[in-house]
Design a protein around this motif. Structure first.
Motif, short mmCIF file in Angstrom:
data_model
loop_
_atom_site.label_atom_id
_atom_site.label_comp_id
_atom_site.label_asym_id
_atom_site.label_seq_id
_atom_site.Cartn_x
_atom_site.Cartn_y
_atom_site.Cartn_z
N THR A 157 0.82 -1.22 0.00
CA THR A 157 0.00 0.00 0.00
C THR A 157 0.85 1.26 0.00
O THR A 157 0.31 2.37 0.03
N GLU A 158 2.17 1.09 -0.05
CA GLU A 158 3.06 2.25 0.02
C GLU A 158 3.49 2.69 -1.37
O GLU A 158 3.54 1.90 -2.29
N GLY A 159 3.81 3.97 -1.49
CA GLY A 159 4.39 4.47 -2.74
C GLY A 159 3.36 5.01 -3.69
O GLY A 159 2.16 4.76 -3.60
N HIS A 160 3.86 5.76 -4.67
CA HIS A 160 3.00 6.43 -5.63
C HIS A 160 2.46 5.47 -6.68
O HIS A 160 1.42 5.73 -7.29
N ALA A 161 3.15 4.35 -6.92
CA ALA A 161 2.72 3.39 -7.95
C ALA A 161 2.05 2.19 -7.28
O ALA A 161 2.40 1.05 -7.50
N SER A 162 1.07 2.49 -6.42
CA SER A 162 0.32 1.45 -5.72
C SER A 162 -1.16 1.64 -6.00
O SER A 162 -1.67 2.77 -6.04
N GLN A 163 -1.83 0.51 -6.19
CA GLN A 163 -3.26 0.56 -6.51
C GLN A 163 -3.88 -0.78 -6.13
O GLN A 163 -3.31 -1.84 -6.41
N SER A 164 -5.03 -0.74 -5.49
CA SER A 164 -5.70 -1.97 -5.08
C SER A 164 -7.17 -1.89 -5.46
O SER A 164 -7.83 -0.87 -5.25
N SER A 165 -7.69 -2.96 -6.05
CA SER A 165 -9.09 -3.07 -6.40
C SER A 165 -9.55 -4.48 -6.09
O SER A 165 -8.77 -5.31 -5.62
N LYS A 166 -10.80 -4.79 -6.38
CA LYS A 166 -11.30 -6.13 -6.10
C LYS A 166 -10.64 -7.18 -6.98
O LYS A 166 -10.63 -8.37 -6.64
N SER A 167 -10.05 -6.77 -8.11
CA SER A 167 -9.46 -7.74 -9.04
C SER A 167 -7.94 -7.69 -9.11
O SER A 167 -7.32 -8.64 -9.59
N GLN A 168 -7.32 -6.62 -8.63
CA GLN A 168 -5.88 -6.45 -8.78
C GLN A 168 -5.27 -5.76 -7.58
O GLN A 168 -5.90 -4.88 -6.97
N THR A 169 -4.04 -6.12 -7.29
CA THR A 169 -3.20 -5.38 -6.34
C THR A 169 -1.88 -5.09 -7.04
O THR A 169 -1.24 -5.99 -7.56
#
Length: 229
Positions: A46-58
């Motif tokens: 969850t750290e950093g500018h290039a982080s993204q989490s959704s129901k299908s991808q982390t």
């Protein structure tokens, strides 16, 4: 690529050299990471500018080079992957080893996660625009590593990534992933846009090539009957 993985297409990977130390986890179909993923890597997703989490991808990418993080984030997002990658590299020298080694590690992880091309589309192609820029990518899961990359970038650097390293990153990925890829930026004025459209086109082409084809289970997509040699 000699055995078909019927369920999870994932890999956790560590690559340590005197130049870079890389931890990586990849799931080609999105979703969870492999159970043997390094705990510290998972804790940092969850750290950093290039982080993204959704129901299908982390997705979490931290290479120490902001623009490379941005490109690998785009690649993972549009390929449908879950990707966690952390690198500590010798950036006091320059960006070469870090950028190259991250893409080599990603290629190795891709090949390991993919396993066999049996039952897959094998080929994929895509166009991706970004404003005035337009790129085309064509991929073959051939087990014969080869790449032709023409982006015609004009600047010395984009952020802290040397422009000469952008095509080299794609070439390094192709070599380690054992795929054939052709990536061309067809038009565009802004080098950021040209590079990003290329990575996005590659992502969509990879997603197509790695798609499982219903009714083709167990079939090798080759007239030779094998893609392992």
């Amino acid at each position: 690529m000699d055995s078909e993985k019927a369920t999870q297409r994932w890999a956790a990977f560590a690559r340590d050299t005197n130049e870079t130390k890389i931890q990586l986890a990849l799931n080609l179909d999105g979703g969870a990471f492999p159970p043997d993923t390094d705990a510290k890597l998972l804790a940092a997703v969850t750290e950093g500018h290039a982080s993204q989490s959704s129901k299908s991808q982390t997705i979490s990418v931290n290479t120490g080079i902001g623009f490379l993080d941005h490109m690998l984030h785009a690649l993972a997002k549009h390929a449908g992957w879950s990707l966690a990658l952390a690198c500590k590299g010798d950036l006091h020298i320059d960006d070469h080893h870090t950028a190259e080694d991250c893409c080599i590690a990603l290629g190795y992880a891709f090949a390991s996660a993919l396993g066999s091309a049996t039952g897959l589309a094998r080929f994929g192609s895509a166009y991706a625009p970004l404003d005035e820029a337009l790129s085309r990518a064509v991929v073959d899961l051939s087990n014969r590593p080869f790449s032709v990359v023409s982006l015609k970038l004009k600047r010395e650097k984009i952020g802290d990534l040397s422009c000469e390293m952008v095509p080299h990153c794609l070439q390094s990925f192709a070599q380690a992933a054992r795929v054939t890829l052709h990536v061309d930026c067809l038009r565009g004025d802004n080098d950021h846009h040209r590079a990003e459209s290329a990575f996005k086109a590659l992502a969509v082409a990879i997603r197509t090539a790695t798609t499982r084809i219903p009714g083709k289970e167990g079939e090798v997509p080759s007239t030779k009957g094998t893609l392992s040699v």
